[in-house]
Write a protein that holds these residues in place. Structure first.
Motif, mmCIF file in Angstrom:
data_model
loop_
_atom_site.group_PDB
_atom_site.id
_atom_site.type_symbol
_atom_site.label_atom_id
_atom_site.label_comp_id
_atom_site.label_asym_id
_atom_site.label_seq_id
_atom_site.Cartn_x
_atom_site.Cartn_y
_atom_site.Cartn_z
ATOM 1 N N ALA A 1 1.337 -1.363 0.293
ATOM 2 C CA ALA A 1 0.246 -0.467 -0.190
ATOM 3 C C ALA A 1 0.714 1.307 -0.293
ATOM 4 C CB ALA A 1 -1.176 -0.043 1.703
ATOM 5 N N ASN A 2 2.186 1.282 0.904
ATOM 6 C CA ASN A 2 3.144 2.363 1.150
ATOM 7 C C ASN A 2 3.139 2.549 -0.574
ATOM 8 O OD1 ASN A 2 2.289 3.399 3.351
ATOM 9 N ND2 ASN A 2 3.280 1.569 4.547
ATOM 10 N N THR A 3 4.069 1.148 -0.846
ATOM 11 C CA THR A 3 5.071 1.727 -1.849
ATOM 12 C C THR A 3 4.010 2.410 -3.501
ATOM 13 O OG1 THR A 3 5.210 -0.173 -1.658
ATOM 14 C CG2 THR A 3 7.159 0.913 -1.157
ATOM 15 N N SER A 4 3.133 1.417 -3.347
ATOM 16 C CA SER A 4 2.183 2.154 -4.271
ATOM 17 C C SER A 4 1.922 3.499 -4.840
ATOM 18 C CB SER A 4 0.672 1.247 -4.550
ATOM 19 O OG SER A 4 1.440 -0.067 -4.239
ATOM 20 N N LYS A 5 1.656 3.503 -3.616
ATOM 21 C CA LYS A 5 1.661 5.580 -3.724
ATOM 22 C C LYS A 5 2.624 6.066 -3.726
ATOM 23 C CE LYS A 5 -1.738 5.021 0.320
ATOM 24 N NZ LYS A 5 -1.853 5.925 1.399
ATOM 25 N N GLN A 6 4.106 5.684 -3.403
ATOM 26 C CA GLN A 6 5.056 6.272 -4.227
ATOM 27 C C GLN A 6 5.206 5.464 -6.036
ATOM 28 O OE1 GLN A 6 8.530 4.857 -1.541
ATOM 29 N NE2 GLN A 6 7.809 5.029 -0.463
ATOM 30 N N PHE A 7 4.822 4.824 -6.059
ATOM 31 C CA PHE A 7 5.300 4.302 -7.413
ATOM 32 C C PHE A 7 4.179 5.287 -8.506
ATOM 33 C CE2 PHE A 7 4.066 1.464 -10.948
ATOM 34 C CZ PHE A 7 5.023 0.986 -11.593
ATOM 35 N N ASP A 8 2.815 5.418 -7.479
ATOM 36 C CA ASP A 8 1.888 5.855 -9.028
ATOM 37 C C ASP A 8 2.299 7.274 -9.239
ATOM 38 O OD1 ASP A 8 0.458 3.690 -9.137
ATOM 39 O OD2 ASP A 8 -1.395 3.574 -7.605
ATOM 40 N N ALA A 9 3.127 8.035 -7.926
ATOM 41 C CA ALA A 9 3.416 9.554 -8.501
ATOM 42 C C ALA A 9 4.270 9.103 -9.629
ATOM 43 C CB ALA A 9 3.476 9.997 -7.444
ATOM 44 N N LYS A 10 5.104 8.824 -9.995
ATOM 45 C CA LYS A 10 6.151 9.093 -10.225
ATOM 46 C C LYS A 10 5.609 8.350 -12.504
ATOM 47 C CE LYS A 10 9.559 7.165 -7.451
ATOM 48 N NZ LYS A 10 9.032 8.660 -6.988
ATOM 49 N N ASN A 11 6.670 9.452 -13.271
ATOM 50 C CA ASN A 11 6.226 8.736 -14.689
ATOM 51 C C ASN A 11 7.185 7.248 -14.875
ATOM 52 O OD1 ASN A 11 9.268 9.059 -15.252
ATOM 53 N ND2 ASN A 11 9.349 11.086 -15.108
ATOM 54 N N ASP A 12 7.208 7.247 -16.720
ATOM 55 C CA ASP A 12 7.527 5.494 -15.919
ATOM 56 C C ASP A 12 8.485 4.887 -16.410
ATOM 57 O OD1 ASP A 12 4.977 5.112 -17.568
ATOM 58 O OD2 ASP A 12 5.524 4.587 -19.456
ATOM 59 N N LYS A 13 10.019 6.323 -16.283
ATOM 60 C CA LYS A 13 11.451 5.941 -16.471
ATOM 61 C C LYS A 13 11.218 6.064 -14.839
ATOM 62 C CE LYS A 13 15.397 8.297 -17.450
ATOM 63 N NZ LYS A 13 16.646 9.102 -18.184
ATOM 64 N N ASP B 1 -4.611 -8.622 -4.165
ATOM 65 C CA ASP B 1 -5.233 -8.513 -2.791
ATOM 66 C C ASP B 1 -5.579 -7.479 -1.973
ATOM 67 O OD1 ASP B 1 -3.463 -7.803 -1.137
ATOM 68 O OD2 ASP B 1 -3.096 -9.082 -0.430
ATOM 69 N N GLN B 2 -6.331 -7.952 -1.206
ATOM 70 C CA GLN B 2 -7.201 -5.800 -0.236
ATOM 71 C C GLN B 2 -6.094 -5.434 0.451
ATOM 72 O OE1 GLN B 2 -7.680 -9.821 0.142
ATOM 73 N NE2 GLN B 2 -7.832 -9.886 2.199
ATOM 74 N N ASN B 3 -5.287 -5.896 0.324
ATOM 75 C CA ASN B 3 -3.710 -5.069 1.269
ATOM 76 C C ASN B 3 -3.015 -4.200 0.073
ATOM 77 O OD1 ASN B 3 -4.529 -7.034 3.779
ATOM 78 N ND2 ASN B 3 -3.424 -8.360 2.835
ATOM 79 N N GLY B 4 -3.431 -4.418 -1.239
ATOM 80 C CA GLY B 4 -2.769 -3.301 -2.216
ATOM 81 C C GLY B 4 -1.929 -3.657 -2.434
ATOM 82 N N TRP B 5 -1.541 -4.802 -2.267
ATOM 83 C CA TRP B 5 -0.551 -5.643 -3.213
ATOM 84 C C TRP B 5 -0.258 -5.562 -4.273
ATOM 85 C CZ3 TRP B 5 1.399 -11.067 -0.702
ATOM 86 C CH2 TRP B 5 1.412 -10.586 1.101
#
Length: 135
Positions: free
Chosen positions: A36-48, A92-96
């Protein structure tokens, strides 16, 4: 998509691997790289940046599992991730969120070792796909 990090010089390693003979690994099961935490960081980035973020995560996963099972690590750990898509599969529901792909590293690791999140559920299982000569 691929990203590279780690060793950039051609100094031989005295660890489990050798920078001249990088080991190729394929994921037999999805690599659960994001929570859940790293997903937010990942989504805020450009493809590179996303690709580099994933490469940093695989490097951390490699170091963590290697230390956890008592591998002696070389001074420098090399990693290069290749994923089939930057669109992660929701697990899953945990944001993985997971990826399909492969990576190279200068460490020799056993087949069917699990790396990343969810290894007790069978995620992140790897298989050696050969040696990649460098130089």
């Amino acid at each position: 998509f691929q990203a590279e990090d780690g060793i950039r010089d051609l100094v031989r390693s005295r660890g489990l691997g050798d920078v001249y003979k990088r080991q190729k690994y394929e994921f037999v099961s999805n690599w659960v790289a994001l929570n859940a935490n790293t997903s937010k960081q990942f989504d805020a980035k450009n493809d590179k940046e996303k690709l580099q973020f994933l490469n940093n995560l695989i490097a951390k996963n490699i170091v963590f599992i290697s230390q956890d099972i008592g591998f002696e690590l070389p001074e420098n750990v090399y990693s290069q991730i290749i994923v089939s898509s930057l669109e992660a599969t929701k697990m899953d529901q945990n944001g993985w969120r997971a990826f399909d792909g492969k990576f190279t590293t200068n460490l020799v690791m056993p087949d069917y070792l699990g790396i990343g999140n969810g290894i007790t559920r069978g995620f992140g299982t790897i298989s050696n796909a050969g040696v990649h000569e460098v130089g």
